[in-house]
Design a protein around this motif. Structure first.
Motif, short mmCIF file in Angstrom:
data_model
loop_
_atom_site.label_atom_id
_atom_site.label_comp_id
_atom_site.label_asym_id
_atom_site.label_seq_id
_atom_site.Cartn_x
_atom_site.Cartn_y
_atom_site.Cartn_z
N CYS A 279 0.85 -1.32 0.11
CA CYS A 279 -0.04 0.01 0.04
C CYS A 279 0.88 1.25 -0.09
CB CYS A 279 -0.87 0.02 1.05
SG CYS A 279 -1.98 -1.22 1.26
N THR A 280 0.37 2.40 -0.21
CA THR A 280 1.01 3.76 -0.21
C THR A 280 0.40 4.73 0.57
OG1 THR A 280 1.27 3.51 -2.67
CG2 THR A 280 1.49 5.67 -1.55
N VAL A 281 1.62 5.09 1.79
CA VAL A 281 1.34 5.81 2.72
C VAL A 281 1.61 7.45 2.29
CG1 VAL A 281 1.67 6.72 4.96
CG2 VAL A 281 0.92 4.19 4.42
N VAL A 282 1.05 8.47 2.81
CA VAL A 282 1.51 9.80 2.50
C VAL A 282 1.52 10.26 3.87
CG1 VAL A 282 0.72 12.09 1.52
CG2 VAL A 282 0.30 10.05 0.16
N PHE A 283 2.69 11.08 4.26
CA PHE A 283 3.16 11.64 5.47
C PHE A 283 3.14 13.42 5.11
CE2 PHE A 283 5.52 7.64 6.18
CZ PHE A 283 5.00 7.50 7.26
N SER A 284 2.32 13.96 6.01
CA SER A 284 1.91 15.31 5.82
C SER A 284 2.61 16.09 6.86
CB SER A 284 0.64 15.76 5.51
OG SER A 284 0.06 15.04 4.52
N PRO A 285 3.46 17.09 6.73
CA PRO A 285 4.18 17.79 7.86
C PRO A 285 2.99 18.77 8.40
CG PRO A 285 4.82 19.00 5.80
CD PRO A 285 3.94 17.48 5.43
N PRO A 286 3.39 19.62 9.53
CA PRO A 286 2.56 20.51 10.13
C PRO A 286 2.83 21.67 9.18
CG PRO A 286 4.42 20.15 11.44
CD PRO A 286 4.21 18.93 10.48
N GLY A 287 1.87 22.83 9.50
CA GLY A 287 1.96 23.96 8.65
C GLY A 287 3.04 24.86 9.14
N LEU A 288 4.14 24.91 8.47
CA LEU A 288 5.24 25.69 8.99
C LEU A 288 5.63 26.60 7.65
CD1 LEU A 288 7.70 23.07 10.61
CD2 LEU A 288 5.96 24.56 11.65
N ASN A 289 6.05 27.93 7.90
CA ASN A 289 6.40 28.87 6.86
C ASN A 289 7.50 29.41 7.26
OD1 ASN A 289 3.66 28.66 5.54
ND2 ASN A 289 2.73 30.10 7.40
N PHE A 290 8.75 29.26 6.38
CA PHE A 290 9.83 29.97 6.39
C PHE A 290 10.42 29.89 4.96
CE2 PHE A 290 10.62 25.40 6.50
CZ PHE A 290 11.96 25.12 5.85
N SER A 291 11.14 30.65 4.76
CA SER A 291 11.72 31.20 3.11
C SER A 291 12.98 30.37 3.03
CB SER A 291 11.84 32.76 3.08
OG SER A 291 12.78 33.24 4.10
N THR A 292 13.85 30.16 3.91
CA THR A 292 15.06 29.49 3.65
C THR A 292 15.24 28.52 4.66
OG1 THR A 292 16.38 31.04 4.85
CG2 THR A 292 15.87 31.83 2.82
N GLY A 293 16.03 27.60 4.41
CA GLY A 293 16.62 26.42 5.24
C GLY A 293 16.60 25.16 4.48
N HIS B 126 4.46 20.87 -0.97
CA HIS B 126 3.70 20.61 0.24
C HIS B 126 4.72 19.91 1.21
CE1 HIS B 126 0.36 20.80 -3.04
NE2 HIS B 126 -0.20 21.73 -1.73
N TRP B 127 6.02 19.24 0.73
CA TRP B 127 6.68 18.87 1.78
C TRP B 127 6.37 17.47 2.29
CZ3 TRP B 127 7.86 23.90 5.12
CH2 TRP B 127 8.41 24.82 4.33
N THR B 128 5.37 16.94 1.48
CA THR B 128 4.69 15.75 1.77
C THR B 128 5.59 14.61 1.28
OG1 THR B 128 3.54 15.60 -0.06
CG2 THR B 128 2.24 16.43 1.84
N LEU B 129 5.56 13.56 2.15
CA LEU B 129 6.40 12.21 1.92
C LEU B 129 5.59 11.06 1.55
CD1 LEU B 129 9.29 10.89 2.06
CD2 LEU B 129 8.65 10.04 4.35
N GLN B 130 5.71 10.44 0.48
CA GLN B 130 4.85 9.38 -0.19
C GLN B 130 5.63 8.03 -0.40
OE1 GLN B 130 1.71 10.28 -2.90
NE2 GLN B 130 2.25 8.51 -4.31
N ILE B 131 5.31 6.91 0.45
CA ILE B 131 6.17 5.87 0.34
C ILE B 131 5.37 4.49 -0.14
CG2 ILE B 131 7.62 4.22 1.81
CD1 ILE B 131 8.25 6.29 3.67
#
Length: 313
Positions: free
Chosen positions: A67-81, A124-129
């Motif tokens: 199966c495929t799982v999608v991980f989503s991060p919390p809503g964080l805002n930053f321009s660099t890093g 969206h910085w999501t990770l799909q495995i």
């Protein structure tokens, strides 16, 4: 006196500067430490996926191999890093970075062991495995200034079609059903007879985590279709087998009939090798009627004549 006061003033000024430098150093050091955010990583299983739960989870998720799982991060805002998706085994402290994303350069570094099995969204910085059995463990998302708590993923192997075997049984003996599953770990083995749960009967016994069903003192009423159901947290399967109980008296009669047929066939084979006078009569050994010649016939008529001779002997 004035010199002493002047030296004291310089000393105090120097101490103040030192304290200020120390304070700024600590402030910079603390700022560089990622802050643990109160929000969590969320994950969900994409459909289709056996009978896995598709509801997003924020602490722990159970999913299945393939199966495929999608991980989503919390809503964080930053321009660099830099963005990290990290993994560690439940029983280990070693951390492996699955994804390292350099936002300014729009560059993604993927760990070699995940090549072809992982997708990362730069938007969206999501990770799909796409899950394998070894992907179970703890996952975390972090940036240069924030870090989430660890999220637990449990990966379970779906069950294959069970194999059901039984011994042939007679009335009064013990019948045994053995249910085996080649692939996957079974949590439960519910049994059914003719589509219903097993009757409340002390003769019905279960062994080895309910994978073996024994019927003591088997009766004709135990005839029917027996079903072995298997299940775990992500899959379910079943297989059935028809049980036919034989009465010992019927078995004896059947054996006698078979023996009788064998005797007749042997006798017929023997007579078929005897010398016959003419192709139309069988004299069964009376050779004083007419001169005769040996005749071997293999037709149906000959078989009937041979049987007739057998009955006359």
């Amino acid at each position: 006196m004035q010199c002493a006061l002047k030296m004291s003033s310089v000393s105090g000024y120097s101490s103040a500067v030192q304290l200020l430098v120390c304070f700024l150093t600590v402030l910079i050091w603390v700022h560089e430490i990622p802050a643990v955010n109160d929000t969590h990583v969320t994950a969900r299983t994409l459909s289709p996926c056996y009978s896995a739960n598709f509801t997003p989870a924020s602490d722990r998720l159970i999913s299945a191999v393939g199966c495929t799982v999608v991980f989503s991060p919390p809503g964080l805002n930053f321009s660099t890093g830099i963005v990290h998706w990290d993994y560690k085994n439940v029983s280990s402290t070693d951390i492996l970075s699955i994804i390292v994303y350099f936002k300014e350069q729009s560059k993604v570094d993927l760990h070699p062991s995940y090549i072809g099995n992982v997708e990362f969204s730069k938007t969206h910085w999501t990770l799909q495995i796409k899950l394998q059995l070894g992907d179970g463990g703890m996952y975390s998302f972090r940036t240069s200034s924030h870090e989430t708590k660890w999220f637990q993923l449990e990966v379970i192997e779906p069950l294959s079609q069970p194999e059901l075997q039984s011994n042939s049984s007679l009335v009064g003996s013990t019948t045994e059903f053995v249910c085996k599953v080649p692939v996957g770990k079974v949590d439960s083995y519910p049994w059914k007879k003719d589509g219903k749960r097993l009757p409340e009967d002390s003769r019905f016994l279960l062994f080895q985590n309910d994978s073996i069903l024994c019927i003591l003192n088997t009766a004709l009423s135990d005839n029917g279709v027996y079903t072995c159901e298997v299940g775990n947290q992500v899959s379910w399967n079943e297989t059935s087998l028809k049980l036919v109980i034989q009465n010992p008296s019927n078995v004896v009669v059947g054996v006698v009939v078979v023996i009788g047929i064998v005797v007749v066939l042997v006798a017929v084979s023997y007579v078929s090798r005897k010398h016959l006078k003419c192709p139309t009569q069988c004299y069964c050994g009376h050779s004083d009627v007419l001169p005769w010649k040996t005749v071997y016939l293999k037709s149906t008529t000959f078989q009937k004549m041979s049987l007739k001779c057998l009955l006359l002997l």
